[in-house]
Design a protein around this motif. Structure first.
Motif, PDB file in Angstrom:
ATOM      1  N   SER A  24      51.275  29.557  34.169  1.00 35.66           N
ATOM      2  CA  SER A  24      51.061  30.874  33.717  1.00 35.66           C
ATOM      3  C   SER A  24      49.934  31.428  33.679  1.00 35.66           C
ATOM      4  O   SER A  24      49.207  33.282  34.135  1.00 35.66           O
ATOM      5  N   GLU A  25      49.276  31.061  33.218  1.00 34.55           N
ATOM      6  CA  GLU A  25      47.259  31.116  32.688  1.00 34.55           C
ATOM      7  C   GLU A  25      46.383  31.458  34.533  1.00 34.55           C
ATOM      8  O   GLU A  25      45.856  32.070  34.355  1.00 34.55           O
ATOM      9  N   GLU A  26      46.598  30.673  34.904  1.00 38.10           N
ATOM     10  CA  GLU A  26      45.931  30.592  36.133  1.00 38.10           C
ATOM     11  C   GLU A  26      45.936  32.060  37.160  1.00 38.10           C
ATOM     12  O   GLU A  26      45.627  32.938  37.028  1.00 38.10           O
ATOM     13  N   SER A  27      47.997  33.209  36.467  1.00 35.04           N
ATOM     14  CA  SER A  27      48.345  34.140  37.405  1.00 35.04           C
ATOM     15  C   SER A  27      47.507  35.557  36.688  1.00 35.04           C
ATOM     16  O   SER A  27      47.347  37.028  36.887  1.00 35.04           O
ATOM     17  N   VAL A  28      46.385  35.067  35.996  1.00 34.70           N
ATOM     18  CA  VAL A  28      46.094  36.407  34.754  1.00 34.70           C
ATOM     19  C   VAL A  28      44.597  36.170  34.921  1.00 34.70           C
ATOM     20  O   VAL A  28      43.516  36.763  34.064  1.00 34.70           O
ATOM     21  N   SER A  29      44.086  34.814  35.145  1.00 35.00           N
ATOM     22  CA  SER A  29      42.639  34.334  35.020  1.00 35.00           C
ATOM     23  C   SER A  29      42.178  35.500  36.710  1.00 35.00           C
ATOM     24  O   SER A  29      41.444  34.055  36.980  1.00 35.00           O
ATOM     25  N   ARG A  30      41.908  36.159  36.939  1.00 36.17           N
ATOM     26  CA  ARG A  30      41.636  36.417  38.229  1.00 36.17           C
ATOM     27  C   ARG A  30      40.104  36.815  38.269  1.00 36.17           C
ATOM     28  O   ARG A  30      39.356  37.374  36.944  1.00 36.17           O
ATOM     29  N   ARG A  31      39.823  37.439  39.372  1.00 34.13           N
ATOM     30  CA  ARG A  31      38.369  37.741  39.393  1.00 34.13           C
ATOM     31  C   ARG A  31      37.767  39.119  38.984  1.00 34.13           C
ATOM     32  O   ARG A  31      39.283  39.991  39.009  1.00 34.13           O
ATOM     33  N   THR A  32      37.241  39.386  38.560  1.00 35.19           N
ATOM     34  CA  THR A  32      36.912  40.903  37.467  1.00 35.19           C
ATOM     35  C   THR A  32      37.310  42.111  38.301  1.00 35.19           C
ATOM     36  O   THR A  32      37.082  42.721  38.548  1.00 35.19           O
ATOM     37  N   TRP A  33      36.994  41.616  39.770  1.00 33.85           N
ATOM     38  CA  TRP A  33      36.731  42.599  40.873  1.00 33.85           C
ATOM     39  C   TRP A  33      38.129  42.750  41.106  1.00 33.85           C
ATOM     40  O   TRP A  33      38.179  44.327  41.312  1.00 33.85           O
ATOM     41  N   GLN A  34      38.759  42.098  40.867  1.00 34.48           N
ATOM     42  CA  GLN A  34      40.705  42.383  41.216  1.00 34.48           C
ATOM     43  C   GLN A  34      41.240  42.735  40.383  1.00 34.48           C
ATOM     44  O   GLN A  34      41.948  43.525  39.272  1.00 34.48           O
ATOM     45  N   LEU A  39      42.822  48.523  37.695  1.00 31.77           N
ATOM     46  CA  LEU A  39      42.971  49.655  36.467  1.00 31.77           C
ATOM     47  C   LEU A  39      42.639  50.978  37.027  1.00 31.77           C
ATOM     48  O   LEU A  39      42.953  51.967  37.080  1.00 31.77           O
ATOM     49  N   HIS A  40      41.375  50.535  37.908  1.00 29.81           N
ATOM     50  CA  HIS A  40      41.585  52.040  39.053  1.00 29.81           C
ATOM     51  C   HIS A  40      42.787  52.760  39.728  1.00 29.81           C
ATOM     52  O   HIS A  40      42.981  53.968  39.278  1.00 29.81           O
ATOM     53  N   LEU A  41      43.680  51.674  40.061  1.00 34.10           N
ATOM     54  CA  LEU A  41      44.806  51.899  40.615  1.00 34.10           C
ATOM     55  C   LEU A  41      45.568  52.665  39.788  1.00 34.10           C
ATOM     56  O   LEU A  41      46.237  53.764  39.649  1.00 34.10           O
ATOM     57  N   GLN A  42      45.766  51.998  38.409  1.00 30.88           N
ATOM     58  CA  GLN A  42      46.253  52.644  37.157  1.00 30.88           C
ATOM     59  C   GLN A  42      46.374  54.642  36.981  1.00 30.88           C
ATOM     60  O   GLN A  42      46.584  55.023  37.150  1.00 30.88           O
ATOM     61  N   LYS A  43      44.398  54.295  37.124  1.00 34.39           N
ATOM     62  CA  LYS A  43      44.226  55.809  36.720  1.00 34.39           C
ATOM     63  C   LYS A  43      44.349  56.496  38.380  1.00 34.39           C
ATOM     64  O   LYS A  43      44.386  57.904  37.864  1.00 34.39           O
ATOM     65  N   ALA A  44      44.154  56.498  38.591  1.00 34.43           N
ATOM     66  CA  ALA A  44      44.485  56.911  40.248  1.00 34.43           C
ATOM     67  C   ALA A  44      45.642  57.561  39.819  1.00 34.43           C
ATOM     68  O   ALA A  44      46.370  58.836  40.331  1.00 34.43           O
ATOM     69  N   GLY A  46      47.863  57.761  38.130  1.00 36.82           N
ATOM     70  CA  GLY A  46      48.452  57.874  36.239  1.00 36.82           C
ATOM     71  C   GLY A  46      49.673  57.402  35.502  1.00 36.82           C
ATOM     72  O   GLY A  46      50.642  57.567  34.651  1.00 36.82           O
ATOM     73  N   TRP A  47      49.556  55.724  35.859  1.00 32.52           N
ATOM     74  CA  TRP A  47      50.208  54.507  35.400  1.00 32.52           C
ATOM     75  C   TRP A  47      49.761  54.662  33.733  1.00 32.52           C
ATOM     76  O   TRP A  47      48.633  53.859  33.919  1.00 32.52           O
ATOM     77  N   THR A  48      50.482  53.529  33.190  1.00 35.57           N
ATOM     78  CA  THR A  48      49.943  53.150  31.914  1.00 35.57           C
ATOM     79  C   THR A  48      48.983  52.011  32.098  1.00 35.57           C
ATOM     80  O   THR A  48      48.894  51.388  33.008  1.00 35.57           O
ATOM     81  N   ARG A  49      47.758  52.540  31.410  1.00 35.62           N
ATOM     82  CA  ARG A  49      46.667  51.493  31.681  1.00 35.62           C
ATOM     83  C   ARG A  49      46.838  50.216  30.776  1.00 35.62           C
ATOM     84  O   ARG A  49      47.376  50.097  29.807  1.00 35.62           O
ATOM     85  N   PHE A  50      46.331  49.489  31.049  1.00 33.66           N
ATOM     86  CA  PHE A  50      46.212  48.015  30.327  1.00 33.66           C
ATOM     87  C   PHE A  50      45.514  48.198  28.854  1.00 33.66           C
ATOM     88  O   PHE A  50      44.733  48.645  28.579  1.00 33.66           O
ATOM     89  N   ILE A  51      46.143  47.332  28.316  1.00 31.67           N
ATOM     90  CA  ILE A  51      45.447  47.430  27.036  1.00 31.67           C
ATOM     91  C   ILE A  51      44.528  45.830  26.852  1.00 31.67           C
ATOM     92  O   ILE A  51      43.793  46.233  25.408  1.00 31.67           O
ATOM     93  N   SER A  52      45.133  44.919  26.679  1.00 30.80           N
ATOM     94  CA  SER A  52      45.078  43.621  26.677  1.00 30.80           C
ATOM     95  C   SER A  52      44.560  42.998  28.163  1.00 30.80           C
ATOM     96  O   SER A  52      45.129  43.090  29.360  1.00 30.80           O
ATOM     97  N   MET A  53      43.947  41.659  28.034  1.00 26.04           N
ATOM     98  CA  MET A  53      43.569  40.351  29.286  1.00 26.04           C
ATOM     99  C   MET A  53      43.895  39.352  28.454  1.00 26.04           C
ATOM    100  O   MET A  53      42.978  39.143  27.274  1.00 26.04           O
ATOM    101  N   CYS A  72      35.737  44.600  30.038  1.00 24.47           N
ATOM    102  CA  CYS A  72      36.407  45.078  28.890  1.00 24.47           C
ATOM    103  C   CYS A  72      36.007  45.932  28.162  1.00 24.47           C
ATOM    104  O   CYS A  72      36.899  46.750  27.629  1.00 24.47           O
ATOM    105  N   ALA A  73      34.680  45.551  27.139  1.00 20.72           N
ATOM    106  CA  ALA A  73      34.369  46.237  26.845  1.00 20.72           C
ATOM    107  C   ALA A  73      33.500  47.738  27.090  1.00 20.72           C
ATOM    108  O   ALA A  73      34.440  48.589  26.382  1.00 20.72           O
ATOM    109  N   ASP A  74      33.586  48.228  28.288  1.00 23.41           N
ATOM    110  CA  ASP A  74      33.295  49.323  28.546  1.00 23.41           C
ATOM    111  C   ASP A  74      34.467  49.979  28.598  1.00 23.41           C
ATOM    112  O   ASP A  74      34.643  51.317  28.793  1.00 23.41           O
ATOM    113  N   GLU A  75      35.769  49.231  28.902  1.00 17.86           N
ATOM    114  CA  GLU A  75      36.732  49.908  30.060  1.00 17.86           C
ATOM    115  C   GLU A  75      37.814  49.988  28.169  1.00 17.86           C
ATOM    116  O   GLU A  75      38.977  50.300  28.131  1.00 17.86           O
ATOM    117  N   GLY A  76      37.845  49.883  27.619  1.00 13.02           N
ATOM    118  CA  GLY A  76      37.768  49.629  25.709  1.00 13.02           C
ATOM    119  C   GLY A  76      39.379  48.336  26.135  1.00 13.02           C
ATOM    120  O   GLY A  76      40.055  49.123  25.122  1.00 13.02           O
TER     121      GLY A  76
END
Length: 212
Positions: A24-34, A39-44, A46-53, A72-76
């Protein structure tokens, strides 16, 4: 063991190895651009944003410091780290065999290309641990806790002492000099978790471990 964890105040349990053979870990270890795109789609929209990964990060797997951790540091956003002791490699002397290392013999492929560098790092962990009179696991986890982006490690505890090490590590504050000693021998390497995040690669990696 669960009772021991609960008594220590731990109330979050990851059962990945039970329900998915650990893939299951493989599904969350994605490239940064993904992740940035999500995050961009969530903001655009108005969806709930990720708070952790969740990602793979430890003193011999630091490729996330290039892009993902700064993002992650920049996005909080804080992270939960799986394999914080790199399958136990950071908790024992270099080359030491355990029941797990013998059972997961196929996992040795992860360390072949960077063995010389990793050995120096593991030896440095042992030196610092001996100087402080604590376990190698405590030093390895204390290094991880230095990073403010890291919320918590996901520790694969097989013994109650593994839980105790994770808790004790919270009280250890490594000096900059100690951290530099642990980091000095690190060399860039391929992030196998990102490289192998497609289904065919997951199946190929699982085969030598006896998984389907």
């Amino acid at each position: 063991m669960i009772r021991h964890a609960l008594e220590a105040g731990i109330n979050f349990f990851d059962t990945a190895n039970l329900y998915s053979h650990g893939t299951s870990e493989e599904s969350v270890s994605r490239r940064t651009w993904q992740f940035a795109k999500a995050l961009h789609l969530q903001k655009a929209n108005g969806w709930t944003r990720f708070i952790s990964m969740q990602h793979n990060y430890n003193v011999i797997a630091r490729e996330e410091e290039k892009e993902m951790i700064p993002l992650c540091a920049d996005e909080g956003i804080q992270t939960m780290v799986f394999s914080p002791l790199s399958r136990g490699v950071l908790a024992r002397p270099w080359g030491a065999q355990t029941a797990r290392s013998e059972t997961e013999s196929g996992a040795a492929q992860y360390y072949q290309a960077t063995a010389a560098s990793d050995q120096k790092i593991v030896e440095a962990i042992g030196q610092v641990a001996e100087e402080r009179g604590v376990s190698r696991a405590e030093i390895s986890l204390a290094w991880l806790y230095r990073n403010p982006v890291v919320a918590a490690p996901i520790v694969g505890a097989l013994k109650t002492s593994h839980i105790d090490d994770a808790i004790k590590a919270l009280s250890i504050k490594l000096s900059d000099d100690e951290a530099e000693r642990l980091e000095a021998a690190y060399t860039p390497r391929i992030d196998v978790n990102v490289r192998n995040s497609d289904p065919k690669s997951i199946a190929r990696m699982a085969q030598p471990l006896g998984m389907r």
